[in-house]
Structures are given as structure tokens and as C-alpha cells.
Design an enzyme around this catalytic site. Structure first.
Site, mmCIF file in Angstrom:
data_model
loop_
_atom_site.group_PDB
_atom_site.id
_atom_site.type_symbol
_atom_site.label_atom_id
_atom_site.label_comp_id
_atom_site.label_asym_id
_atom_site.label_seq_id
_atom_site.Cartn_x
_atom_site.Cartn_y
_atom_site.Cartn_z
ATOM 1 N N GLY A 46 0.840 -1.195 0.000
ATOM 2 C CA GLY A 46 0.000 0.000 0.000
ATOM 3 C C GLY A 46 0.870 1.238 0.000
ATOM 4 O O GLY A 46 2.014 1.205 0.482
ATOM 5 N N LEU A 89 6.650 1.924 4.712
ATOM 6 C CA LEU A 89 7.688 2.269 3.742
ATOM 7 C C LEU A 89 8.377 3.584 4.088
ATOM 8 O O LEU A 89 9.508 3.818 3.662
ATOM 9 C CB LEU A 89 7.081 2.371 2.336
ATOM 10 C CG LEU A 89 6.540 1.058 1.740
ATOM 11 C CD1 LEU A 89 5.906 1.329 0.387
ATOM 12 C CD2 LEU A 89 7.647 0.018 1.616
ATOM 13 N N HIS A 130 -3.915 1.542 7.751
ATOM 14 C CA HIS A 130 -2.578 2.140 7.715
ATOM 15 C C HIS A 130 -2.543 3.305 6.712
ATOM 16 O O HIS A 130 -2.019 4.387 7.014
ATOM 17 C CB HIS A 130 -1.559 1.060 7.339
ATOM 18 C CG HIS A 130 -0.144 1.520 7.328
ATOM 19 N ND1 HIS A 130 0.770 1.164 8.307
ATOM 20 C CD2 HIS A 130 0.539 2.320 6.468
ATOM 21 C CE1 HIS A 130 1.928 1.741 8.034
ATOM 22 N NE2 HIS A 130 1.829 2.428 6.922
ATOM 23 N N GLU A 131 -3.122 3.082 5.530
ATOM 24 C CA GLU A 131 -3.076 4.136 4.494
ATOM 25 C C GLU A 131 -3.959 5.323 4.890
ATOM 26 O O GLU A 131 -3.592 6.479 4.641
ATOM 27 C CB GLU A 131 -3.491 3.579 3.128
ATOM 28 C CG GLU A 131 -2.642 2.414 2.615
ATOM 29 C CD GLU A 131 -1.145 2.627 2.772
ATOM 30 O OE1 GLU A 131 -0.684 3.776 2.635
ATOM 31 O OE2 GLU A 131 -0.431 1.645 3.043
ATOM 32 N N HIS A 134 -2.099 7.468 7.180
ATOM 33 C CA HIS A 134 -1.192 8.350 6.423
ATOM 34 C C HIS A 134 -1.934 9.583 5.923
ATOM 35 O O HIS A 134 -1.455 10.713 6.074
ATOM 36 C CB HIS A 134 -0.613 7.622 5.207
ATOM 37 C CG HIS A 134 0.647 6.865 5.488
ATOM 38 N ND1 HIS A 134 1.764 7.455 6.018
ATOM 39 C CD2 HIS A 134 0.966 5.558 5.300
ATOM 40 C CE1 HIS A 134 2.719 6.542 6.149
ATOM 41 N NE2 HIS A 134 2.260 5.387 5.720
#
Ligand code: ZN
Length: 175
Positions: A46, A89, A130-131, A134
Site C-alpha cells: 500500500g 515504507l 494504515h493508508e 497516512h
């Protein structure tokens, strides 16, 4: 398509809440393509737009069933509980056991403006949460308890110091 540099912990764009996408145009489609390529190259499952420096509410993902794009996502419902060894990442080489809801329902639109209403569990639900974190300007370290967050910050500060120490001599010799 192009691979974009992934912004790392410490970059202020990762701490800003992203703005909703207003236009589903060719620029957005191109950005999505580049983000998918960047995600595969990393490799990751992702990637949020602000991880490549674009503060817009969009992410891409592929948990093994092909690439997908979600624009203006939000989580409508969540339930259950699941601990998963989660990395990011933008915070390379570190991961932690993090408890989050096991199932979520995600709403948003795709690049053509079609409504998305996705039920997800386990890894896919984890990816969605998680995304969206962000896109809200929230990094994984904020999901840790105080002790582990302190330890993470210590490691990340040391790393920042070491990388600036490595970069400085090269920068000077370039003058
Ligand atoms: Zn991440």
C-alpha cells in the site's frame, strides 16, 4: 510510468492531513500509475499519496489480487481486534506488533468516480487503516504505546543523525 521517491519519517508532508481530491482528471490517473509502480518497486502492499509528497486524499494497494486505487477514502465501520507485525515504507527496517480492528468497511470512489464500498478483514483491513492513517497525517509510531514510541523515536533520531553525518562531507566536497 515513473518510480517516485518515497518520503521518509521526519518529512513534514507525512504529518499533514491531506486535502480531499476534487478532480478525477488525467493528472490524478498518472499519479496513481506512478504510485502503483513505486509501491511495487519498494516493494510494498500500500502507498498513500503524501508518501510521495502529494498531499491529496488517495492511496493505492495490492495485497495480491492486483492493483487498486481509492480516492477520498474513509472508514465507515470497524470491529474486532487483531495484532499484526506492521511496518511502513516511510519508516524503513522497523516494525511493531500493533493491535487494530480486524474488519473495516471502507467507502470512497475509484478513478472513474464510481462509488466503492469495500468490506475487508485481516491484511487488507490492516492496509486500509494504515493508508488512511497516512492520509490523516498519522504515522505508525503514533499507534505505539508510550514505551515503544520512546524507543522508536530514539532509534529514528540516531538514524537521522547518522545519515546527516554521512551526507555532510559529500555535500561539502561538492562545493
Ligand atoms: Zn506507511
Amino acid at each position: 510510468m515513473a518510480t517516485l521517491p518515497i518520503r521518509l519519517f521526519g518529512d513534514p508532508v507525512l504529518r499533514q492531513e491531506t486535502a480531499p481530491v476534487a478532480d478525477l482528471d488525467a493528472n490524478l490517473a498518472r499519479l496513481a500509475e506512478d504510485m502503483i509502480e513505486t509501491m511495487y518497486a519498494a516493494p510494498g502492499i500500500g502507498l498513500a499519496a503524501n508518501q510521495v509528497g502529494v498531499s491529496r486524499r488517495m492511496f493505492v494497494y495490492d495485497v495480491g489480487e492486483g492493483p487498486h486505487v481509492v480516492v477520498n477514502p474513509r472508514i465507515a465501520e470497524s470491529d474486532g481486534e487483531w495484532s499484526y507485525f506492521e511496518g511502513c515504507l516511510s519508516i524503513p527496517d522497523l516494525a511493531w506488533d500493533v493491535v487494530r480492528p480486524r474488519r473495516v468497511r471502507l467507502l470512497g470512489v475509484d478513478l472513474e468516480g464510481r462509488e466503492l464500498d469495500l468490506e475487508a478483514e485481516d491484511l487488507l483491513a490492516r492496509c486500509f487503516q494504515h493508508e488512511i492513517d497516512h492520509l490523516d497525517g498519522v504515522l505508525l509510531v503514533s499507534r505505539l504505546d508510550t514505551e515503544r514510541r520512546k524507543e522508536a523515536m530514539r532509534v529514528l533520531r540516531t538514524r537521522a543523525f547518522e545519515s546527516s553525518a554521512l551526507v555532510a562531507p559529500a555535500a561539502r566536497s561538492g562545493l
